[in-house]
Motif scaffolding. Sequence first.
Motif, short mmCIF file in Angstrom:
data_model
loop_
_atom_site.label_atom_id
_atom_site.label_comp_id
_atom_site.label_asym_id
_atom_site.label_seq_id
_atom_site.Cartn_x
_atom_site.Cartn_y
_atom_site.Cartn_z
N HIS A 84 61.33 55.55 -79.61
CA HIS A 84 62.22 56.71 -79.67
C HIS A 84 61.40 57.97 -79.38
O HIS A 84 60.68 58.44 -80.27
N MET A 91 62.33 55.59 -87.38
CA MET A 91 61.92 54.32 -87.92
C MET A 91 62.81 53.96 -89.09
O MET A 91 62.95 54.73 -90.02
N ARG A 92 63.40 52.84 -89.01
CA ARG A 92 64.45 52.49 -89.95
C ARG A 92 63.94 51.52 -91.00
O ARG A 92 63.11 50.67 -90.74
N PRO A 129 75.57 56.72 -76.61
CA PRO A 129 75.22 55.68 -77.57
C PRO A 129 74.70 56.26 -78.89
O PRO A 129 73.50 56.35 -79.12
N ALA A 130 75.62 56.68 -79.73
CA ALA A 130 75.27 57.21 -81.04
C ALA A 130 76.40 56.87 -81.99
O ALA A 130 77.57 56.96 -81.63
N THR A 131 76.06 56.47 -83.21
CA THR A 131 77.10 56.09 -84.17
C THR A 131 77.50 57.23 -85.09
O THR A 131 78.35 57.06 -85.94
N PRO A 163 72.50 57.99 -88.21
CA PRO A 163 73.22 57.51 -87.04
C PRO A 163 72.27 56.77 -86.10
O PRO A 163 71.13 57.16 -85.93
N VAL A 164 72.78 55.69 -85.53
CA VAL A 164 71.99 54.95 -84.56
C VAL A 164 72.01 55.70 -83.24
O VAL A 164 73.05 56.16 -82.78
N ASP A 165 70.85 55.82 -82.64
CA ASP A 165 70.72 56.61 -81.43
C ASP A 165 69.99 55.77 -80.40
O ASP A 165 68.87 55.34 -80.61
N ALA A 166 70.65 55.53 -79.28
CA ALA A 166 70.01 54.76 -78.21
C ALA A 166 70.00 55.57 -76.92
O ALA A 166 70.14 55.02 -75.84
N GLY A 167 69.86 56.86 -77.04
CA GLY A 167 69.97 57.72 -75.86
C GLY A 167 68.82 57.54 -74.89
O GLY A 167 67.68 57.26 -75.28
N GLU A 168 69.13 57.65 -73.64
CA GLU A 168 68.11 57.69 -72.58
C GLU A 168 68.39 58.93 -71.74
O GLU A 168 69.55 59.31 -71.57
N GLY A 213 71.09 47.36 -79.74
CA GLY A 213 71.48 48.28 -78.68
C GLY A 213 70.58 49.49 -78.53
O GLY A 213 70.77 50.29 -77.62
N ALA A 214 69.60 49.63 -79.41
CA ALA A 214 68.75 50.82 -79.33
C ALA A 214 67.39 50.47 -78.73
O ALA A 214 66.91 49.35 -78.88
N SER A 215 66.79 51.41 -78.05
CA SER A 215 65.46 51.18 -77.49
C SER A 215 64.46 51.05 -78.63
O SER A 215 64.69 51.53 -79.74
N PHE A 234 61.80 48.33 -86.78
CA PHE A 234 62.86 47.34 -86.91
C PHE A 234 63.80 47.47 -85.73
O PHE A 234 64.20 48.57 -85.34
N ARG A 264 59.93 52.03 -83.02
CA ARG A 264 60.82 51.66 -84.12
C ARG A 264 60.37 50.32 -84.66
O ARG A 264 60.35 49.31 -83.94
N VAL A 309 66.96 47.75 -83.75
CA VAL A 309 68.34 48.18 -83.98
C VAL A 309 69.16 47.73 -82.79
O VAL A 309 68.78 47.98 -81.65
#
Lengths: 357, 167
Positions: free
Chosen positions: A224, B1-2, A298-300, B48-53, A219-221, A215, A213, A217
């Motif tokens: 991805h 990628m944002r 962890p998803a918005t 949506p922001v995704d920080a899943g592991e 709380g996000a790794s 940029f 990634r 974010v």
Amino acid sequence: MAKQGGIGTAAVLAIPLILVGALIAGILLIFGPAQQAGACGPGTTVDPTQIPKDAIAGYGGDQLTNAAYIMNAASALGLDRAAQIIGVMTAMGESSLRVVDHGDTAGPDSRGLFQQRDNGAWGSLADRMDPTISATNFFKALQRVDGWEALPPTIAAHRVQGNADPYHYEKFYAAAATVVGTLAGKGVTVCQSGYLVFPLNPGYNMTDDYGPRPFRVEGASTWHPADDLQHYPNPCHDPVFAITDGTVTYLAGYQLSIKSPDGYTVSYLHMYLNEVLVKIGQQVTAGEQVGATGDNGPATGCHLDLRINVVGNTNPTVAALPRSETIGGPAGWVNPEQFYDAFGLTLCAPDSCRREY
Amino acid sequence: MRKAATTLILAIATVTVLTGCIDQGPHPSSSPTRTLPAGLPSTAPTAPVDAGEVTAAPEAGGDSQKKAIAAATKVMQTFAQPQLGADKWWAQMLPLLSQQGAVAYQGTDPSQIPAHQVTGAGTVLPDSTEVSLIVQVPTDAGVYNITVTRPDTSAPWLADRIRPAQG
């Protein structure tokens, strides 16, 4: 090797036959609400004298002419494009789409595109060496296979051919779909192969892709190893389908993991467990609904995070894909888009899937 | 990628979701374009922001692996009987197969099978689990991968797939 015509099942012992019939009926029931893997359009007739000069998926010249004869034999019987692909796939696996005039160790009397044997079930030597007649006899035998449309293509082909390995034809599916789609003149066919299907109904968008990634974010790794997919609007409670066959090996939190018989593991993230339809140890079939999209964990927003881990994989096609650790990521992952490409499907096609990331 | 505008758009989208003010425009099944809610900027809504592991399923325990190796070896010994007639072969194979295995191997011609005997001890491949794993079994026709599954740890391991490792 083509087995002894359409009488194969008659030779099977009565009790196992009943058992298997019950098993198949059960699987067809499971298939009910799922995606229809075989639906990919009507059969097309191809002019064998107007074959492209350039090779398609590694097949060229007479091989493509033979593919056209196979497609036309299916069309003449009123069969659809899914059957055309099965026919071309089978001939690729038997003869590399060449009219072979000799047999092999396992079948010294095997001849032609489909390696049909001299047992009376497949006609004369001239019949077996004739592309149109041999293909017609193949498709007539396919039509005698109960429920062939619902079987994975390689299993349907195996029921006709009686190979030693039911999965022998699987690796030819993508090339067969490409050849059939290109000869039909409508580009590459988007047929779901039975082996691999899409995780959501058509019309989804991709909201994040695989890789680093750029940029940060909150709380996000930063890497991805997945693709994020959602419909918009109404991204929640959207049916999620198993993309391949497999066994449920993990179900907790916001994670469902299904291990393929080929050893790799597909994980589906952010579903709510009360919307998950399978349990640990359950065997699932490609296209079977396993749950619904959510924003659990962890998803918005509601979406499906789809990721594929290849530790323990035995499938050569999957093994050929570049792994995440070779491009700076965590170990063991492959790009889902490349995974689909390798099986002849496009996960996020430009004309149906918008990229929003 | 944002893209860089993430934060602002995220705020807007969060408000949109929280207020339930979600566009009911056409489904994007045939076209990637869609109608945006009036009053919002015509930028793409925020992803949506995704920080899943993910957590790997635990490896199968030693006893489970031993049972899996024994089951896979039995499967391979039974499978590798090309001299047996199709009826006898199928009657011996069927009790060793999972549902999906039974569907797949129906109609197999055992006379085509190149293997005749198991030639060594089976080994479990990495990423084994308590309900699904692959055992490699050497034969006189090369190494085979036997995929075995079971619904829970009290059930017998049954075979899904029996395939040459160099397939």
